[in-house]
Design an enzyme around this catalytic site. Structure first.
Site, PDB file in Angstrom:
ATOM      1  CD  GLU A  92     -24.827  83.633  28.847  1.00  0.00           C
ATOM      2  OE1 GLU A  92     -25.990  83.291  29.170  1.00  0.00           O
ATOM      3  OE2 GLU A  92     -23.828  82.922  29.055  1.00  0.00           O
TER       4      GLU A  92
ATOM      5  CD  GLU B  87     -29.499  87.580  36.112  1.00  0.00           C
ATOM      6  OE1 GLU B  87     -29.019  86.484  35.738  1.00  0.00           O
ATOM      7  OE2 GLU B  87     -30.673  87.716  36.506  1.00  0.00           O
TER       8      GLU B  87
ATOM      9  CD  GLU C 246     -24.863  79.102  35.225  1.00  0.00           C
ATOM     10  OE1 GLU C 246     -24.578  78.459  34.190  1.00  0.00           O
ATOM     11  OE2 GLU C 246     -25.126  80.315  35.215  1.00  0.00           O
TER      12      GLU C 246
END
Length: 1050
Positions: free
Chosen positions: A115, A188, A222
């Site tokens: 994503e 990421e 995260e």
């Protein structure tokens, strides 16, 4: 962004409706032009007939839903089989979403990392990170992407037609033709690299680098932050056990480092294909235009086989299952009340719309409100202060799951929880469900239909999408009246809901899931990560031919990534579409309001079409409020919705609230003057809405809870303890989920009086205050607390010139509203309120310029705040523009892309007079602090282009011109005193900001003002946090007086 599943329901949400359909739906505006537009948008005769094709899409089914004023059209793409749902409705806030079924193959988080990397550049838009670069080139009201448990979606919303076309092109190219560069995967996802790559390599004789190697990556950090939230940890581990075939789509940090770049590309190839996609559009823009653009992107594709399997939970037919795992201990909760436990049952097929709706009603009856059977049988019985994170009916998968449990349980009571659940359910089955309570829930849902919100389309999309991906018919799910009518018919049959309860819950086919505290949980996580890192480095050394060679390769790769990130800073973005500042009207669209008085009380009236509802807001100001009373106002507003009166139990009041209103409530209020940031007012805010005919009943209920709540009743003390323990139990997790907000609030508390008020009533000071009160031994009693609550009650609803009211209603209900309001006001006492509402307030406490809160999190949250100017000051507009320039041109690049934090940016609070910067789930707090401290110098020296300035203005106007719900119209004027003339002037100032004005405020407030900045950090304390370097370390614990935190004396 990881889509967090619906978490535990609060027992305090009695003023809000329950059920899957509430609160979102509304009817169209009236008027001849509107009606013609409505007919054009939703009239089925305007669309091709069933079976016909348009731009490669075949019209399969349609459904007009008059109660929601919409028409749904279900289509299928001929070449690929992609599904498409269009919801036509008279709403200018149009929505698009493309979603893919993404069953995660393991716990590496490949759907989540994909994503992120999908949005890092595409074939048509080969710039680095076009998603974030589109944020300031759009007037969207929403832009994001979500990873859910078994699907991934990419939605946006905008009112501008050109903006819709721009974003549609970017989203389709990003999802179908992403570049998926390896550098983007390592940025990421995850990688190993030096903690500070800009430090020159220095290898010892054994090849040991003095620059420590660590795991890095935005998603990795995260999820480390997410796993610091004990409630999320409990929920996701529960899902692992009851739904093992659906792995952790967000990613478990312990498993994420097994994901390879090749795995990522393979997952995209097999899942991000039109044959595996569901497309959704909503609003008043032409469907034909959408189909043309989407069809053009899908034309090159053909059909392929895809994995659309709807995964099922484990079978419980073999009898009860029991699982226990370890989790972190909570320093804010009694060490003997650290267990979380729940019992779960599998329900029916969620494709059965009627049964699913009925089970949602049953769940609400069992769980919602203080009078609900399970609340009384579990929480009121003293087994635990709050629900477990998975409590409720989850209909997101193909098979529904009902869970009920508690947090804050003593070890000796863990087995008693299941016994109490079973006993309560058996008793409910025997006594039956109360028809009045069912009527109350249905009334709430009816008001939800009437309530006009600004985000209706997003709500519809989010409600339909999980079921749509799991075989639920979206058209049938939209048929609200059909479902309610069918439910009423079934409920009329004696024992319908009781039969469902017996069918699914009165059996031992259950799963009991418990999390016990481990005092070494954090240390164990750190040790596992250290061992895993060492193993990865060892493997890399073997592949590279030696440890020294491996370290050199890792450092070189990190520097290459840094170079790519730096080169992207000034990248040519001309390929990206954009709207123009010319699309922003210079003239503000004013919402007409009028003022009147009823005695000493000033009232504001907004007359518009409200679908037969009236919205009430009131502010009661008071001055010279002692700090010791202010700290208790949040508890007071909880208590009045919990304790009941001498004549009525809270259960009776709950039933009346649900039957007669759409909700009532009270909360603390404070606001800065738009003319002076040192002038602040505070008070209590009251709110409620109801059908016009029920407004007198709403006022009476407000009067009762405000003036008649019995703080001295025989059960009052035990109920107050339950409230305090419930708040303390979830406090640490609440901070973990939004730590940057708490850091900002604390930093701002050192700058203005309003900042101090906000911190005391909603910040870490309030968290500590609640935790301290919650741990009072029963032998101490609560007499002192009760006396303060009674003192607040004596003046909180007193009628005076400090009381003001705002009413939003239809024109034909004004007269009846005036009468009802007058009677309500006349029922309020006229004495007892503190007087002398202050025009200014001295700062009576000093907060240290650098404060650190040690908390058991794996990442950090930070904020730096600066004092600036009031709303009307001419520097306010360039400061707002500067905040966007810093966010999009500097801080995102430095803190997120290079630093690995999940988020970071700048903000300017135009009313309260604060400018600040923050980071969120940040692995590099020291580096972030330096970046924030130097940001003013960077902005002053940066030669911004005209395009940079225009994009910053577009970013600001995304929120300035965001669509509003009916109940919010006129509220800026009412709450803050900012009138239309002031808003218009600010609008013109924002549009006219120059680059020189930005440089001026950067120099004055961010360079010259940096010595006066206040900083707050939350996270694990390391060696760099030293009192000798000016850090004030404040430990949140159960016994520390909150006053010391608030006054900076701890």
């Amino acid at each position: 962004m990881l889509r967090i599943p619906r978490r535990c329901r609060s027992s305090r949400n009695i003023q809000r409706c329950s059920g899957s359909s509430c609160g979102a739906y509304n009817k169209p505006r009236t008027g001849s032009i509107t009606k013609r537009h409505y007919a054009t948008v939703t009239d089925l005769s305007k669309y091709p007939k069933l079976g016909e094709e348009l731009h490669g899409f075949t019209f399969k089914r349609t459904k007009h839903v008059p109660e929601l004023q919409l028409t749904a059209i279900h289509l299928e793409h001929r070449r690929t089989g992609a599904e498409y749902l269009h919801v036509a409705r008279e709403d200018k806030n149009n929505v698009f979403s493309v979603g893919f079924k993404t069953n995660p193959p393991d716990d590496t988080g490949v759907p989540h990392i994909l994503e992120h990397t999908t949005l890092c550049g595409s074939k048509r838009y080969p710039v680095r990170d076009p998603f974030f670069k589109m944020l300031p080139r759009s007037l969207s009201s929403f832009m994001n992407a979500f990873t859910s448990s078994d699907h991934t979606s990419y939605p946006f919303a905008t009112t501008n037609q050109q903006d819709f076309k721009n974003l549609l092109s970017v989203y389709l190219d990003a999802t179908l033709h992403p570049l998926l560069k390896e550098n983007d995967f390592t940025q990421e996802g995850w990688r190993i690299g030096p903690e500070n790559p800009l430090v020159a390599p220095d290898h010892g004789e054994k090849g040991e680098s003095k620059n420590k190697l660590v795991f890095k990556g935005v998603v990795y950090n995260e999820m480390k932050g997410q796993m610091s939230d004990a409630s999320y940890l409990y929920y996701i581990r529960f899902q692992d056990h009851i739904f093992p075939d659906i792995h952790n789509s967000g990613g478990d940090p312990q498993k994420m480092t097994d994901l390879t770049y090749s795995d990522l590309k393979s997952f995209h190839a097999s899942n991000y294909h039109p044959s595996n996609a569901n497309f959704f559009t909503y609003g008043d823009m032409p469907l034909a235009d959408h189909l043309e653009e989407v069809g053009r992107h899908l034309e090159p594709f053909g059909a392929i086989p895809t994995d659309k399997a709807n995964k099922a939970p484990i079978s419980l037919d073999g009898g009860p299952l029991f699982y226990t795992i370890k989790g972190p201990a909570d320093p804010l909760v009694d060490e003997e009340m650290q267990f979380k436990t729940s019992v779960s049952w599998l329900m029916g097929n969620t494709a059965d719309i009627l049964e699913t709706f009925s089970l949602q009603i049953m769940s609400s009856l069992l769980l919602d409100g203080y009078g609900s059977p399970l609340y009384r049988g579990l929480i009121e019985a003293g087994l635990g202060p709050d629900w477990s994170p998975n409590t409720g009916y989850d209909s997101g998968g193909r098979v529904g799951i009902f869970s009920v449990g508690l947090s804050g349980v003593r070890e000796a009571d863990v087995t008693k929880v299941k016994e109490a659940i079973n006993a309560t359910l058996a008793n409910v089955h025997e006594t039956g469900f109360d028809r009045n309570k069912v009527d109350g829930i249905l009334h709430q849902l009816e008001l939800g239909l009437r309530h006009k919100t600004a985000n209706f389309g997003m709500t519809v999309m989010q409600r339909l999408q999980p079921g749509w991906f799991n075989g639920v018919d979206p058209l049938q799910a939209l048929a609200w009246n059909d479902t309610v009518t069918a439910f009423k018919a079934k409920f009329a049959e004696k024992g319908y809901l009781e039969g469902l309860l017996a069918k699914y819950l009165l059996n031992n086919r259950s799963l009991t899931f418990t999390m016990e505290p481990s005092l070494t949980y954090g240390e164990d996580l750190a040790a596992e990560e250290s061992d895993r890192l060492a193993s990865k480095i060892s493997a890399a050394s073997k592949d590279a031919g030696g440890e020294k060679e491996a370290l050199q390769q890792l450092e070189e790769r990190e520097l290459e990534l840094l170079e790519a990130q730096e080169n992207a800073r000034d990248q040519d973005l001309s390929c990206l579409p954009t709207v123009s500042i010319k699309d922003i009207p210079r003239q503000l669209e004013q919402k007409a309001v009028r003022d009147s008085t009823l005695g000493d009380v000033k009232s504001q009236w907004r007359e518009t079409n409200t679908n037969g509802l009236t919205y009430f807001r009131a502010i009661n100001l008071f001055g010279n409020l002692p700090q010791e009373l202010r700290m208790f106002i949040p508890l007071f507003t909880d208590c009045i919705m919990r304790l009941g009166t001498k004549d009525k139990s809270m259960e009776e009041l709950e039933d009346m609230i649900k039957l007669k209103t759409g909700g009532i409530g009270a909360s603390y209020f404070s606001s800065t003057s738009p003319f002076d940031i040192d002038s602040s007012t505070e008070g209590i805010s009251l709110s409620g809405h109801a059908l016009d005919a029920n407004i007198p009943a709403m006022y009476e209920l407000l009067r009762i809870v405000l003036l008649e709540t019995d703080f001295a009743g025989t059960e009052a003390e035990s109920k107050i303890r339950q409230l305090l323990q419930g708040d303390a139990n979830g406090a640490l997790d609440a901070v973990a989920s939004s730590g940057h907000s708490y850091a900002r609030r604390y930093a701002e508390a050192g700058l203005t009086y309003h900042g101090k008020l906000s911190e005391q009533t909603g910040g870490l000071t309030q968290v500590q205050h609640t935790a301290t009160l919650a741990q009072r031994h029963p032998s101490e009693g609560l007499d002192e607390i009760v006396s303060k609550l009674k003192a607040i009650q004596s003046f909180v609803a007193s009628r005076s010139s400090n009381f003001r009211v705002a009413i939003t209603c239809s024109q034909d209900s004004v007269s009846s509203n005036e009468v009802a309001l007058g009677e309500f006001l006349s029922s309020l006492p006229t004495s007892g309120i503190p007087t002398n509402v202050p025009g200014s307030n001295p700062m009576t406490s000093i907060i240290n310029s650098k404060t650190f809160f040690p908390l058991p999190y794996q990442v950090y949250y930070s904020a730096l705040a600066l004092r600036t100017v009031p709303y009307i000051h001419e520097s306010g507009a360039p400061l707002q523009i500067l905040s966007q320039l810093l966010t999009h041109k500097h801080l995102h690049h430095e803190i997120r892309e290079k630093g690995g934090a999940y988020g970071g940016g700048a903000y300017s609070r135009g009313l309260s007079g604060n400018f600040g910067m923050y980071s969120y789930r940040d692995p590099n707090p020291q580096n972030t602090l330096k970046i924030m401290q130097d940001a003013g110098r960077w902005a002053f020296e940066k030669n911004f282009s005209d395009q940079d300035l225009e994009e910053a203005k577009l970013s600001v106007f995304q929120s300035v011109d965001a669509p509003q719900g009916i109940s919010d119209e006129g509220m800026t004027r009412f709450l803050s005193g900012i009138d239309g003339e002031m808003e218009q002037k600010k609008r013109e100032q924002l549009l006219d900001v120059t680059k020189e004005a930005v440089r001026t405020v950067a120099e004055k407030y961010l360079i010259e003002g940096i010595p006066g900045a206040t900083v707050a950090f939350l996270g694990e304390r390391r060696d760099w946090v030293r009192e000798a370097d000016g850090w004030d370390v404040k430990t949140l614990r159960m016994v520390e007086p909150a006053q010391e935190i608030a006054n900076g004396n701890a």
